[in-house]
Design a protein around this motif. Structure first.
Motif, short mmCIF file in Angstrom:
data_model
loop_
_atom_site.label_atom_id
_atom_site.label_comp_id
_atom_site.label_asym_id
_atom_site.label_seq_id
_atom_site.Cartn_x
_atom_site.Cartn_y
_atom_site.Cartn_z
N ARG A 97 -1.80 9.76 4.11
CA ARG A 97 -2.84 8.77 3.87
C ARG A 97 -2.39 7.38 4.33
NH1 ARG A 97 -7.75 9.63 4.12
NH2 ARG A 97 -7.06 11.67 3.38
N ALA A 151 -9.15 -2.54 6.14
CA ALA A 151 -8.61 -1.32 6.75
C ALA A 151 -7.29 -0.92 6.10
CB ALA A 151 -8.41 -1.55 8.25
N ILE A 152 -6.43 -1.88 5.85
CA ILE A 152 -5.13 -1.59 5.26
C ILE A 152 -5.28 -1.03 3.85
CG2 ILE A 152 -3.00 -2.66 4.40
CD1 ILE A 152 -3.27 -4.64 6.79
N SER A 210 -9.87 2.38 -4.83
CA SER A 210 -9.24 1.52 -3.83
C SER A 210 -9.71 0.08 -3.99
CB SER A 210 -9.56 2.02 -2.43
OG SER A 210 -9.02 3.31 -2.20
N ASP A 216 -12.67 4.48 10.67
CA ASP A 216 -12.32 5.56 9.75
C ASP A 216 -12.73 6.92 10.32
OD1 ASP A 216 -11.22 6.50 7.36
OD2 ASP A 216 -13.10 6.31 6.25
N VAL A 236 0.84 -1.21 0.00
CA VAL A 236 0.00 0.00 0.00
C VAL A 236 0.87 1.25 0.00
CG1 VAL A 236 -1.61 1.36 1.39
CG2 VAL A 236 -2.01 -1.08 1.05
N HIS A 278 -2.63 7.27 8.11
CA HIS A 278 -4.05 7.16 8.43
C HIS A 278 -4.50 5.71 8.31
CE1 HIS A 278 -8.43 7.62 8.16
NE2 HIS A 278 -8.39 7.07 6.97
N SER A 279 -4.07 5.02 7.28
CA SER A 279 -4.47 3.62 7.09
C SER A 279 -3.98 2.75 8.24
CB SER A 279 -3.93 3.10 5.76
OG SER A 279 -4.49 3.83 4.68
N ILE A 329 -14.28 -2.26 1.14
CA ILE A 329 -13.51 -1.10 0.69
C ILE A 329 -14.39 -0.19 -0.17
CG2 ILE A 329 -11.57 -0.37 -0.76
CD1 ILE A 329 -10.18 -3.01 0.06
N HIS A 368 -8.12 0.34 2.43
CA HIS A 368 -9.33 1.12 2.17
C HIS A 368 -9.06 2.44 1.46
CE1 HIS A 368 -8.29 3.48 5.77
NE2 HIS A 368 -9.25 4.34 5.44
N ASP A 369 -7.86 3.01 1.59
CA ASP A 369 -7.55 4.29 0.94
C ASP A 369 -6.42 4.19 -0.06
OD1 ASP A 369 -9.55 5.77 2.08
OD2 ASP A 369 -8.28 6.79 3.55
N ILE A 370 -6.12 3.00 -0.53
CA ILE A 370 -5.01 2.84 -1.45
C ILE A 370 -5.25 3.58 -2.76
CG2 ILE A 370 -5.92 0.70 -2.48
CD1 ILE A 370 -3.03 -0.30 -2.68
#
Length: 213
Positions: free
Chosen positions: A34, A64-65, A83, A133, A12, A37-38, A108, A67-69
């Motif tokens: 970001r 969670a790992i 993501s 989140d 990620v 945050h993850s 996600i 979710h914002d990739i």
């Protein structure tokens, strides 16, 4: 930490770096990462899932790992869809179990639609991911965020920071959490901000007859 999760996090971080998605595109928020945050959302998921039965922890933590990739340096309104797609490609390349990968991808893809937390039939994993989140960068971190933002905006007085905190971290809003533990964490965070704001108001003598001189 689970070695598999370390591998996921490394991927990620590299993906976000390649797509210029780690740093915030907002010039007032260069301090926001970001990737960090993850990591914090992963930790929040672990906290919230503690003691709960019937939680698919592997799916929750993996979501969670990743979710914002899909964040990039701009146009992040639809980052959840990006993501989910990035995870799908990764899961395919890693030959993950199909049913597991589809579950994670769905988590996600939906994580930004916080209204779904309260819908009948919402999975516990979805609720916990959304709660985690939302809990990040609230409370004490929210105060630091507000102060750093005002510093980058070259605020000319402590009072400007005070009013920004009042309108941001200390704004009135209902508790959005669903699970008992998350609701308690939220209330604790809001109480910290409220107390800090009251103390700062006293220190700055907001409302004093001399304040506007």
């Amino acid at each position: 930490m689970n070695e598999t999760y370390k591998m996921y996090l490394t991927y990620v971080k590299e993906y976000l770096t390649e797509h210029r998605g780690i740093e915030s595109p907002n010039p007032l928020h260069p301090f926001r990462s970001r990737f960090q945050h993850s990591i914090r959302v992963l930790h929040w998921c672990e906290r919230l899932a503690k003691g709960l039965a019937d939680v698919d922890r592997e799916a929750l933590y993996t979501a969670a790992i990743f979710h914002d990739i899909g964040y990039e340096h701009r146009n992040n309104e639809h980052h959840a869809a990006r993501s989910a797609l990035a995870f799908r490609e990764y899961a395919h390349n890693q030959q993950m179990d199909r049913e597991f990968a589809e579950k994670v991808e769905q988590l996600i893809a939906c994580h930004t639609d916080k209204n779904r937390m309260r819908e009948p039939g919402a999975s516990l994993e979805m609720v916990l991911l959304m709660e985690a989140d939302l809990l990040d960068e609230e409370g004490a971190m929210g105060i630091v965020w507000d102060c750093m933002t005002m510093g980058n905006a070259h605020a000319s007085s402590y009072a400007k920071a005070y009013y920004h905190i009042l309108e941001s971290s200390n704004k009135e809003e209902p508790n959005p959490m669903v699970t008992t533990r998350a609701r308690e964490f939220w209330e604790e965070k809001k109480a910290i901000v409220a107390r800090f704001t009251r103390l700062l108001e006293d220190d700055l003598m907001i409302g004093s007859e001399y304040f506007e001189i």
